[in-house]
Enzyme design. Sequence first.
Site, PDB file in Angstrom:
ATOM      1  N   ASN A 119     -22.850  -6.749 -58.619  1.00 10.43           N
ATOM      2  CA  ASN A 119     -23.168  -6.029 -59.864  1.00 10.43           C
ATOM      3  C   ASN A 119     -24.652  -6.131 -60.198  1.00 10.43           C
ATOM      4  O   ASN A 119     -25.261  -5.157 -60.646  1.00 10.43           O
ATOM      5  CB  ASN A 119     -22.317  -6.568 -61.021  1.00 10.43           C
ATOM      6  CG  ASN A 119     -20.916  -5.996 -61.015  1.00 10.43           C
ATOM      7  OD1 ASN A 119     -20.709  -4.830 -61.347  1.00 10.43           O
ATOM      8  ND2 ASN A 119     -19.941  -6.800 -60.603  1.00 10.43           N
ATOM      9  N   ASN A 165     -19.957  -8.563 -70.829  1.00 12.83           N
ATOM     10  CA  ASN A 165     -19.319  -9.203 -69.679  1.00 12.83           C
ATOM     11  C   ASN A 165     -18.504  -8.163 -68.930  1.00 12.83           C
ATOM     12  O   ASN A 165     -17.892  -7.297 -69.551  1.00 12.83           O
ATOM     13  CB  ASN A 165     -18.395 -10.332 -70.173  1.00 12.83           C
ATOM     14  CG  ASN A 165     -17.649 -11.013 -69.040  1.00 12.83           C
ATOM     15  OD1 ASN A 165     -18.237 -11.385 -68.024  1.00 12.83           O
ATOM     16  ND2 ASN A 165     -16.344 -11.170 -69.193  1.00 12.83           N
ATOM     17  N   HIS A 190     -15.242  -7.693 -66.495  1.00 15.39           N
ATOM     18  CA  HIS A 190     -14.024  -8.432 -66.152  1.00 15.39           C
ATOM     19  C   HIS A 190     -13.140  -7.554 -65.261  1.00 15.39           C
ATOM     20  O   HIS A 190     -12.952  -6.370 -65.554  1.00 15.39           O
ATOM     21  CB  HIS A 190     -13.272  -8.805 -67.439  1.00 15.39           C
ATOM     22  CG  HIS A 190     -12.098  -9.695 -67.195  1.00 15.39           C
ATOM     23  ND1 HIS A 190     -12.221 -11.057 -67.037  1.00 15.39           N
ATOM     24  CD2 HIS A 190     -10.773  -9.408 -67.056  1.00 15.39           C
ATOM     25  CE1 HIS A 190     -11.015 -11.579 -66.813  1.00 15.39           C
ATOM     26  NE2 HIS A 190     -10.125 -10.603 -66.818  1.00 15.39           N
ATOM     27  N   GLY A 223     -23.001 -11.300 -56.464  1.00 14.97           N
ATOM     28  CA  GLY A 223     -24.132 -10.595 -57.069  1.00 14.97           C
ATOM     29  C   GLY A 223     -24.149  -9.102 -56.819  1.00 14.97           C
ATOM     30  O   GLY A 223     -25.194  -8.466 -56.961  1.00 14.97           O
ATOM     31  N   ALA A 280     -15.344   0.256 -59.245  1.00 13.66           N
ATOM     32  CA  ALA A 280     -15.225   0.697 -60.647  1.00 13.66           C
ATOM     33  C   ALA A 280     -16.246  -0.042 -61.520  1.00 13.66           C
ATOM     34  O   ALA A 280     -16.913   0.557 -62.370  1.00 13.66           O
ATOM     35  CB  ALA A 280     -13.805   0.446 -61.157  1.00 13.66           C
ATOM     36  N   GLU A 281     -16.404  -1.338 -61.293  1.00 15.98           N
ATOM     37  CA  GLU A 281     -17.376  -2.115 -62.070  1.00 15.98           C
ATOM     38  C   GLU A 281     -18.783  -1.554 -61.899  1.00 15.98           C
ATOM     39  O   GLU A 281     -19.564  -1.497 -62.858  1.00 15.98           O
ATOM     40  CB  GLU A 281     -17.368  -3.580 -61.625  1.00 15.98           C
ATOM     41  CG  GLU A 281     -16.094  -4.312 -61.997  1.00 15.98           C
ATOM     42  CD  GLU A 281     -16.081  -5.760 -61.547  1.00 15.98           C
ATOM     43  OE1 GLU A 281     -15.159  -6.474 -61.942  1.00 15.98           O
ATOM     44  OE2 GLU A 281     -16.984  -6.180 -60.793  1.00 15.98           O
ATOM     45  N   ARG A 305     -18.548 -19.379 -66.007  1.00 15.04           N
ATOM     46  CA  ARG A 305     -18.440 -20.341 -67.099  1.00 15.04           C
ATOM     47  C   ARG A 305     -18.387 -19.596 -68.422  1.00 15.04           C
ATOM     48  O   ARG A 305     -18.700 -18.413 -68.475  1.00 15.04           O
ATOM     49  CB  ARG A 305     -19.666 -21.287 -67.107  1.00 15.04           C
ATOM     50  CG  ARG A 305     -19.630 -22.324 -66.005  1.00 15.04           C
ATOM     51  CD  ARG A 305     -18.602 -23.408 -66.314  1.00 15.04           C
ATOM     52  NE  ARG A 305     -18.400 -24.321 -65.203  1.00 15.04           N
ATOM     53  CZ  ARG A 305     -17.510 -24.149 -64.219  1.00 15.04           C
ATOM     54  NH1 ARG A 305     -16.758 -23.083 -64.187  1.00 15.04           N
ATOM     55  NH2 ARG A 305     -17.382 -25.041 -63.258  1.00 15.04           N
ATOM     56  N   ILE A 306     -18.030 -20.335 -69.472  1.00 18.57           N
ATOM     57  CA  ILE A 306     -17.983 -19.737 -70.809  1.00 18.57           C
ATOM     58  C   ILE A 306     -19.240 -20.171 -71.560  1.00 18.57           C
ATOM     59  O   ILE A 306     -19.603 -21.342 -71.527  1.00 18.57           O
ATOM     60  CB  ILE A 306     -16.722 -20.237 -71.555  1.00 18.57           C
ATOM     61  CG1 ILE A 306     -15.475 -19.806 -70.784  1.00 18.57           C
ATOM     62  CG2 ILE A 306     -16.686 -19.714 -72.983  1.00 18.57           C
ATOM     63  CD1 ILE A 306     -14.222 -20.542 -71.225  1.00 18.57           C
ATOM     64  N   ASP A 361     -12.967 -13.282 -73.548  1.00 15.55           N
ATOM     65  CA  ASP A 361     -12.487 -11.998 -73.003  1.00 15.55           C
ATOM     66  C   ASP A 361     -11.868 -11.076 -74.057  1.00 15.55           C
ATOM     67  O   ASP A 361     -11.150 -10.130 -73.713  1.00 15.55           O
ATOM     68  CB  ASP A 361     -11.458 -12.216 -71.870  1.00 15.55           C
ATOM     69  CG  ASP A 361     -12.113 -12.709 -70.579  1.00 15.55           C
ATOM     70  OD1 ASP A 361     -13.339 -12.528 -70.423  1.00 15.55           O
ATOM     71  OD2 ASP A 361     -11.397 -13.281 -69.746  1.00 15.55           O
TER      72      ASP A 361
HETATM   73  C1  GRF Z   1     -16.595  -9.239 -60.705  1.00 10.51           C
HETATM   74  O1  GRF Z   1     -15.345  -8.877 -60.200  1.00 10.51           O
HETATM   75  C2  GRF Z   1     -16.517  -9.476 -62.195  1.00 10.51           C
HETATM   76  O2  GRF Z   1     -15.568  -8.678 -62.815  1.00 10.51           O
HETATM   77  C3  GRF Z   1     -16.114 -10.923 -62.274  1.00 10.51           C
HETATM   78  O3  GRF Z   1     -16.810 -11.532 -61.218  1.00 10.51           O
HETATM   79  C4  GRF Z   1     -17.052 -10.582 -60.180  1.00 10.51           C
HETATM   80  C5  GRF Z   1     -18.513 -10.582 -59.856  1.00 10.51           C
HETATM   81  O4  GRF Z   1     -18.808  -9.869 -58.694  1.00 10.51           O
HETATM   82  N1  GRF Z   1     -16.384 -11.446 -63.579  1.00 10.51           N
HETATM   83  P1  GRF Z   1     -20.308  -9.797 -58.156  1.00 10.51           P
HETATM   84  O5  GRF Z   1     -20.818 -11.224 -58.064  1.00 10.51           O
HETATM   85  O6  GRF Z   1     -21.098  -8.971 -59.113  1.00 10.51           O
HETATM   86  O7  GRF Z   1     -20.213  -9.162 -56.801  1.00 10.51           O
END
Ligand code: GRF
Length: 190
Positions: A13, A100, A102, A11, A167-168, A84-85, A139
Site C-alpha cells: 500500500n 487505516n 483493513h 508495504g 481493492a485496497e 499495533r494499536i 476498527d
Molecule cells: C493489508 O491487507 C491491510 O489491510 C492490513 O495489512 C495489510 C498490509 O499490506 N492492515 P501491505 O503491507 O500494504 O502490503
Amino acid sequence: MRLGVVVSGKGSNLRNLVERGFNVVAVATNRPTCGGAAFARKRGIPLGELSQRGFTSAEERDAAMRDFFHAHGVELVVDAGYDRIHSEPFVEAFSGRIVNVHPSLLPDFAGGMDAVEQALQTGVKMTGATVHVVTSDLDAGPILVQEAVPVLEADTVESLRGRIHDAEHRILPQAIRLMEARLAKSSAVG
Ligand code: GRF
C-alpha cells in the site's frame, strides 16, 4: 497533503501511494526489517525506526512516532499494514487525521490481523476492504470507503488476500482524497 505512513509488513500500500504520486513525507515502522521500511529507504523517504524494544511502553513509542511525524509536518497519518494499536495520546495528537486500511468489510472481522483467514473459515461469499478514520475504538471509526471482493470456491488465503490487496490499492487513494477534501473544507470554514 503531507502524508505520514505507518507500516509493519510488505508495504504494497505504501508503494502504491508513492507510485501514484501521493506526497509521502515520512514513514514510521515498528519493524525495521519489513518490506515497507526497505521501500522507504530505497526511495529516500525519511524513516522512523521505532522497534518496541527500544522503548519501555507503547505510549513512549507512540510519543516518538508523534514527534517524528510532527517534525516532518505530517498532516494525515495513514496506517498501511500497521500491526499495533495506537495509544490514546497518539490518536488525540492526530485527532480525525488518521486513516487505516483493513482487509474486510467492517464491521465484519474487526480487531485482528487474520480477517482474510476468518472470511474463508466462516464461509462468507463476500468480503472486501475498508478504509476508516481511526478513533480510540479499534476498527470502529467512521468508514470512508469500502470495496466488496467475492470469495471464490477455489480461493486460498493467498489468492483471496491478493484480490483484497488489489481493492485496497484502489480505495486507499480514494479515501485519502476524500480526507483531503474534508480537511480543506473544515479549515476553510474554521
Ligand atoms: C493489508 O491487507 C491491510 O489491510 C492490513 O495489512 C495489510 C498490509 O499490506 N492492515 P501491505 O503491507 O500494504 O502490503
